[in-house]
Design a protein around this motif. Structure first.
Motif, mmCIF file in Angstrom:
data_model
loop_
_atom_site.group_PDB
_atom_site.id
_atom_site.type_symbol
_atom_site.label_atom_id
_atom_site.label_comp_id
_atom_site.label_asym_id
_atom_site.label_seq_id
_atom_site.Cartn_x
_atom_site.Cartn_y
_atom_site.Cartn_z
ATOM 1 N N THR A 1 -1.268 -10.363 -23.863
ATOM 2 C CA THR A 1 -0.114 -10.236 -24.758
ATOM 3 C C THR A 1 -0.449 -9.192 -25.814
ATOM 4 O O THR A 1 -1.627 -8.950 -26.129
ATOM 5 N N LEU A 2 0.580 -8.583 -26.358
ATOM 6 C CA LEU A 2 0.413 -7.579 -27.410
ATOM 7 C C LEU A 2 1.385 -7.857 -28.538
ATOM 8 O O LEU A 2 2.530 -8.256 -28.297
ATOM 9 N N THR A 3 0.944 -7.626 -29.769
ATOM 10 C CA THR A 3 1.860 -7.506 -30.898
ATOM 11 C C THR A 3 1.713 -6.101 -31.453
ATOM 12 O O THR A 3 0.621 -5.550 -31.510
ATOM 13 N N ASP A 4 2.843 -5.524 -31.842
ATOM 14 C CA ASP A 4 2.894 -4.116 -32.240
ATOM 15 C C ASP A 4 3.712 -4.021 -33.531
ATOM 16 O O ASP A 4 4.937 -4.019 -33.505
ATOM 17 N N ALA A 5 3.029 -3.979 -34.676
ATOM 18 C CA ALA A 5 3.684 -4.038 -35.991
ATOM 19 C C ALA A 5 3.748 -2.655 -36.626
ATOM 20 O O ALA A 5 2.772 -1.897 -36.605
ATOM 21 N N TRP A 6 4.919 -2.322 -37.248
ATOM 22 C CA TRP A 6 5.140 -1.035 -37.892
ATOM 23 C C TRP A 6 5.592 -1.253 -39.335
ATOM 24 O O TRP A 6 6.486 -2.071 -39.590
ATOM 25 N N THR A 7 4.983 -0.513 -40.253
ATOM 26 C CA THR A 7 5.353 -0.581 -41.664
ATOM 27 C C THR A 7 5.319 0.824 -42.266
ATOM 28 O O THR A 7 4.541 1.682 -41.819
ATOM 29 N N PRO A 8 6.150 1.095 -43.272
ATOM 30 C CA PRO A 8 6.070 2.396 -43.945
ATOM 31 C C PRO A 8 4.763 2.494 -44.726
ATOM 32 O O PRO A 8 4.264 1.493 -45.253
ATOM 33 N N ALA A 9 4.202 3.689 -44.789
ATOM 34 C CA ALA A 9 2.910 3.860 -45.465
ATOM 35 C C ALA A 9 2.762 5.292 -45.949
ATOM 36 O O ALA A 9 3.407 6.214 -45.441
ATOM 37 N N ASP A 10 1.898 5.453 -46.942
ATOM 38 C CA ASP A 10 1.534 6.785 -47.429
ATOM 39 C C ASP A 10 0.357 7.291 -46.601
ATOM 40 O O ASP A 10 -0.671 6.624 -46.502
ATOM 41 N N MET A 11 0.530 8.434 -45.981
ATOM 42 C CA MET A 11 -0.515 9.011 -45.155
ATOM 43 C C MET A 11 -0.997 10.320 -45.770
ATOM 44 O O MET A 11 -0.408 11.373 -45.577
ATOM 45 N N ARG A 12 -2.032 10.163 -46.598
ATOM 46 C CA ARG A 12 -2.657 11.315 -47.265
ATOM 47 C C ARG A 12 -1.637 12.148 -48.024
ATOM 48 O O ARG A 12 -1.560 13.371 -47.897
ATOM 49 N N GLY A 13 -0.803 11.432 -48.781
ATOM 50 C CA GLY A 13 0.135 12.103 -49.657
ATOM 51 C C GLY A 13 1.495 12.391 -49.061
ATOM 52 O O GLY A 13 2.360 12.954 -49.743
ATOM 53 N N SER A 14 1.724 12.024 -47.822
ATOM 54 C CA SER A 14 3.029 12.248 -47.214
ATOM 55 C C SER A 14 3.533 10.955 -46.587
ATOM 56 O O SER A 14 2.758 10.051 -46.279
ATOM 57 N N ALA A 15 4.828 10.877 -46.435
ATOM 58 C CA ALA A 15 5.443 9.665 -45.886
ATOM 59 C C ALA A 15 5.064 9.511 -44.422
ATOM 60 O O ALA A 15 5.132 10.468 -43.642
#
Length: 528
Positions: free
Chosen positions: A443-457
């Motif tokens: 089984t897999l769970t695949d979670a996505w959230t907004p984040a800051d990636m080295r100063g960019s969205a």
């Protein structure tokens, strides 16, 4: 409501039970807030223009109607709370027990349908048995034929219809005619069918029009053949001669005082079609309301955009058809202006982009159909086709719900052999999704959230594997993959970086990730 559709037989039956959420049979709130809230909202008012439960007749009345929808799904055009939608709601009967369905619908009817009454497990069981041979989703027409809504109240009170037999070449003086039939029309709806004749008749309807407040009231009137509309003792619109509806429509505004206003409509049918179209809009109404059984079209302004976007930090979702992905896909627009679509058919995030999320006007106005494209910039097609693979072919077949692609009507169930199947998704408190996938031994769970990636969205993605066999996920397919400074540049503008756990690897023009049972990977996605 939700997207928990496919079901595997027989090898994964026990596994399904371990990968879905457990509910108490009586806990309708938990069932609703886990499975239904993404579309209908925590307050039942709908999210991002999807159909509401509050103010709708659909969850009211006979419970059999909503039980059928949950069991077998619903597709096609439908009117909810006075607004037109074109929907595909997947069936839930394969994954929800009778107890869970009864609990969820009882919660909905109590909280969003004016305490319409509890739904019993016994009733759900009986409806399931009676519709066991059903293989396609219901349409609104089918459901309302078996379980009609009660006649809606209109602004016309004490409506009386008087019918006259004869042939006329102009509007007659009705005071000199002898009625052939007089009936109370308690529905408050005007219909030529109330004459019970096809040709050579006339009718006069009288009533009190209930004006809820002082102000301007706009009436739109059309008919086939002759007609005249009187409001407050004054003839405000007249259709002359023999002819069809459409080209002779009248639109007129009158000033009315609050209260009961005298109303009269005169109509002559010579031959051919028997049609009356009458609607009005009051001082505070946004849409026209219909007083006739036949609903025509009211002239509208050119379709304006309806932006779908994250609000107050809550991720937006879009469940209508999206261009560039499969029919069973859902889109999510995050609070930092990053966006994705996830295909339930392929167990994959297939599109990633930035900027605007979706324009809902195509699907939410005038029953618009077709695929709406993403509204933002630089859409990246990450993959196409199934992206999850176990160590071997599955021993059990998947029964998959599929919309017909050959031009046929409706949808159907089809047995297919796939290495993995979609098991639904859950939303966190901010509306961010976690997708669930199961295959033979994993089984897999695949979670996505907004984040800051080295100063960019950007986006943070956490994938967790469980079970007893390893699994491989194709993160991108058919795009140039270039390793650069501890990250992978994918295609023209996407950057994928391993943050913790197992790192992905390039495999030709693919970027892949292999996880053993209990392993996880946290990845960062950003845009160049």
């Amino acid at each position: 409501m939700t997207v928990l559709i496919p079901m595997r037989f027989p090898a994964l039956l026990a596994l399904v039970a371990t990968t879905t959420v457990s509910f108490g049979a009586e806990d309708g709130a938990q069932v609703y807030n886990t499975l239904c809230v993404a579309c209908h909202g925590p307050d039942g008012k709908g999210l991002n223009g999807l159909p509401p439960l509050v103010g709708s007749d659909w969850p009211k009345g006979p419970a059999e109607r909503t039980i059928k929808i949950v069991l077998h799904g619903m597709t096609g055009p439908v009117e909810v709370a006075g607004k037109a939608y074109n929907i595909v709601m997947p069936p839930q009967g394969a994954v929800l027990s009778d107890e869970k369905i009864a609990a969820a619908l009882t919660y909905v009817r109590k909280n969003f349908a004016g305490n319409a009454g509890a739904v019993t497990t016994e009733l759900v069981k009986s409806v399931r048995a009676a519709t066991a041979t059903r293989t396609t989703p219901w349409t609104a027409e089918e459901l309302l034929k078996d379980h009609p809504f009660p006649p809606p109240k209109t602004a016309l009170r004490n409506l009386v219809g008087t019918m006259y037999k004869g042939e006329w070449k102009e509007m007659p003086d009705f005071s000199k005619l002898k009625p052939a039939q007089i009936e109370d029309e308690n529905t408050g709806i005007i219909s030529p069918a109330q004459a019970s004749l096809k040709d050579a008749f006339a009718m006069v309807w009288t009533a009190q029009f209930q004006a809820p407040e002082d102000g301007k009231y706009t009436f739109v009137f059309d008919c086939d053949d002759y007609g005249a509309l009187y409001v407050n003792g004054e003839r405000v619109a007249e259709i002359k001669g023999i002819g069809p509806v459409g080209e002779r429509r009248k639109e007129v505004s009158v000033l009315l005082k609050k209260g009961a206003v005298p109303f009269r409509l005169e109509y002559v049918e010579v031959a051919g079609h028997e049609i009356i179209q009458l609607s009005y809009k009051g001082p505070k109404d946004k849409e026209f309301k219909w007083l006739s059984d036949t609903k025509g079209t009211v002239a509208k302004a050119k379709r304006a955009p309806i932006p779908v976007e994250a609000k107050d930090g809550y991720t937006a979702s879009y469940r209508n058809f999206i261009g560039g992905t499969t029919s069973r896909a859902i889109g999510f627009g995050f609070s930092n202006a990053t966006n994705l679509t996830y295909s339930a058919d392929n167990c994959a995030v297939e599109l990633l982009w930035t900027g605007k999320f979706m324009d809902g006007a195509q699907h939410w106005v005038d029953r618009g159909q077709g695929n709406a494209p993403p509204a933002g910039d630089g859409v990246v097609k990450v993959s196409d086709g199934m992206v999850v693979a176990g160590p071997s072919a599955p021993s059990g077949a998947i029964i998959s719900y599929q919309v017909n692609k050959d031009g046929g009507k409706g949808a159907s169930f089809k047995v297919v052999n796939e290495p993995a199947e979609f098991k639904g998704y859950q939303l966190d408190k901010n509306g961010n999704p976690t997708f669930k996938v199961a295959g033979e031994g994993f089984t897999l769970t695949d979670a996505w959230t907004p984040a800051d990636m080295r100063g960019s969205a950007g986006l943070a993605r956490k994938i967790v594997a469980a079970g007893d066999k390893p699994v491989t996920i194709v993160l991108s397919r058919g795009l140039a993959v270039q390793a650069n400074a501890g990250a992978f540049e994918v295609g023209p503008r996407l950057v994928v970086r391993a943050i913790s756990g197992v790192a992905p690897a390039a495999a030709g023009s693919d970027l892949v990730l292999t996880l053993k049972p209990g392993e996880s990977a946290v990845l960062g996605y950003s845009f160049r």
